[in-house]
Enzyme design. Structure first.
Site, PDB file in Angstrom:
ATOM      1  N   ALA A  35      -1.262   0.628  -8.115  1.00  0.00           N
ATOM      2  CA  ALA A  35      -2.343   1.177  -7.295  1.00  0.00           C
ATOM      3  C   ALA A  35      -2.047   0.945  -5.822  1.00  0.00           C
ATOM      4  CB  ALA A  35      -3.664   0.501  -7.661  1.00  0.00           C
ATOM      5  N   ASP A  36      -2.359   1.923  -4.964  1.00  0.00           N
ATOM      6  CA  ASP A  36      -2.282   1.669  -3.526  1.00  0.00           C
ATOM      7  C   ASP A  36      -3.679   1.285  -3.028  1.00  0.00           C
ATOM      8  OD1 ASP A  36      -3.755   3.985  -3.193  1.00  0.00           O
ATOM      9  OD2 ASP A  36      -2.076   5.200  -2.483  1.00  0.00           O
ATOM     10  N   SER A  37      -3.795   1.020  -1.713  1.00  0.00           N
ATOM     11  CA  SER A  37      -5.076   0.483  -1.230  1.00  0.00           C
ATOM     12  C   SER A  37      -6.230   1.466  -1.425  1.00  0.00           C
ATOM     13  CB  SER A  37      -4.960   0.058   0.230  1.00  0.00           C
ATOM     14  OG  SER A  37      -4.439   1.118   0.986  1.00  0.00           O
TER      15      SER A  37
END
Ligand SMILES: NC(=O)c1ccc[n+]([C@@H]2O[C@H](COP(=O)([O-])OP(=O)(O)OC[C@H]3O[C@@H](n4cnc5c(N)ncnc54)[C@H](OP(=O)(O)O)[C@@H]3O)[C@@H](O)[C@H]2O)c1
Lengths: 77, 245
Positions: A35-37
């Site tokens: 997951a990215d931010s």
């Protein structure tokens, strides 16, 4: 499996498009689940909707793993 | 091209109406927003329908977060998705800083800058889920030049450009582009009330030698909303006859 874990799991699988088998309590969102931010923010918002609660930014920052989410939700329900 | 759904704030008159009509011609389903002038907004929607397009009319004050959220919900309820948001709603409360009241400052900030923030925040979730979206913010050349008598308006428009660039970076990974348009001197209700001598001087300073029309701005919005502009984000496009170079 706790009810919270199974609900959290299905949201994560749906949102991140990951294999359900990878969504274990020790899995970290960024490293293990890719997951990215923005993904994490979206996830937090969906969890807030699903469990009808507010997760503050400070608390959200401390959430790193699937297990952290389940513990947090169970403690604040 | 698949059908796009767009929200245009302040589409009852002026530049917003032209943008709504142009997007309608491009095959967009348009949410025509207004704050007070319902008849004018209905007229915009009627014109879109006469061109063969689809439109709904939605009242909403963009300075209120709840109204902005309702606009997005209406778009989704009526058309099922949301592809384009044009933050066009804007007001002026011109006066010199020495005479500017807090109310003049706040009113302009709340509509012109916070309004865009409200709509972007509300539209971001569906656009992120879709993995596509276009956000187009109508700024102004005065954001770059400064303008005596418009400290509130200029600050809001300069802020809108900063907002544009920040959001462009935040959402780029989700294939959402965010750009600003900086119109120069455009003939609408907003400029109709200005002193004739002053506007004459203004027009003299435009290299192309004429004021712009709302359509001049609408064409640029149409381009930025189209697949042709897919690789453009975080930019400020001047539509000003060369006023600022
Ligand atoms: N005209 C120019 O020379 C020029 C130059 C540079 C930039 N711009 C910018 O272009 C945009 C459009 O300008 P314009 O000349 O077309 O202005 P306009 O003719 O005065 O129209 C303003 C529009 O904004 C709507 N509006 C105002 N406050 C609102 C609110 N709180 N919530 C929702 N809608 C609201 C109005 O709705 P109602 O009809 O219901 O009142 C109207 O549709 C503005 O952002 C303006 O700053 C204009």
């Amino acid at each position: 499996m706790s009810d919270t874990l199974s609900r959290v799991k299905s949201i994560i699988v749906d949102r991140l498009g990951v294999d359900e088998a990878k969504v274990v309590p020790t899995a970290t969102f960024k490293d293990d689940l890719g997951a990215d931010s923005l993904d994490v923010v979206e996830l937090i918002m969906e969890l807030e909707d699903e469990f009808d609660m507010e997760i503050s930014d400070e608390d959200a920052e401390r959430i790193k793993t699937v297990g952290d989410v389940v513990t947090y939700i169970d403690a604040h329900q | 091209m698949t059908e796009q759904v767009s929200i245009v704030t302040g589409a009852s008159r002026g530049i917003g109406r032209s943008i709504a009509l142009e997007l309608g011609r491009d095959g967009n389903c348009v949410v025509v927003n207004y704050v007070g002038r319902e008849e004018e907004a209905r007229a915009t929607a009627r014109l879109i329908e006469e061109q063969g397009g689809r439109a709904i009319v939605e009242q909403g004050d963009v300075s209120l977060a709840s109204d902005a959220e309702r606009l997005v919900e209406s778009a989704l309820a009526a058309f099922g998705h949301l592809d384009v948001v044009v933050n066009n709603a804007g007001i002026t409360r011109d006066t010199l800083v020495l005479r500017m009241k807090d109310e003049d400052w706040d009113a302009v900030m709340n509509t012109n800058l916070k309004g865009a923030f409200h709509l972007i925040r509300a539209a971001a979730r569906p656009m992120m889920k879709q993995r596509s979206g276009r956000i187009i913010n109508i700024a102004s050349v005065v954001a770059i030049m400064g303008n005596a008598g418009q400290a509130n308006y200029v600050s809001a428009k300069a802020g809108l450009i900063g907002l544009t660039k920040s959001v462009a970076r935040e959402f780029a990974s989700r294939n959402i582009t965010v750009n600003a348009i900086a119109p120069g001197f455009i003939e609408t209700d907003m400029t109709a009330g200005l002193n004739a001598e002053w506007t004459g001087k203004m027009v003299e300073q435009i290299p192309l030698g004429r004021p712009g029309s709302p359509e001049d701005v609408a064409h640029a919005v149409s381009f930025l909303a189209s697949p042709k502009a897919a690789y453009i984000t975080g930019q400020v496009l001047h539509i000003d006859g060369g006023m600022v170079m």
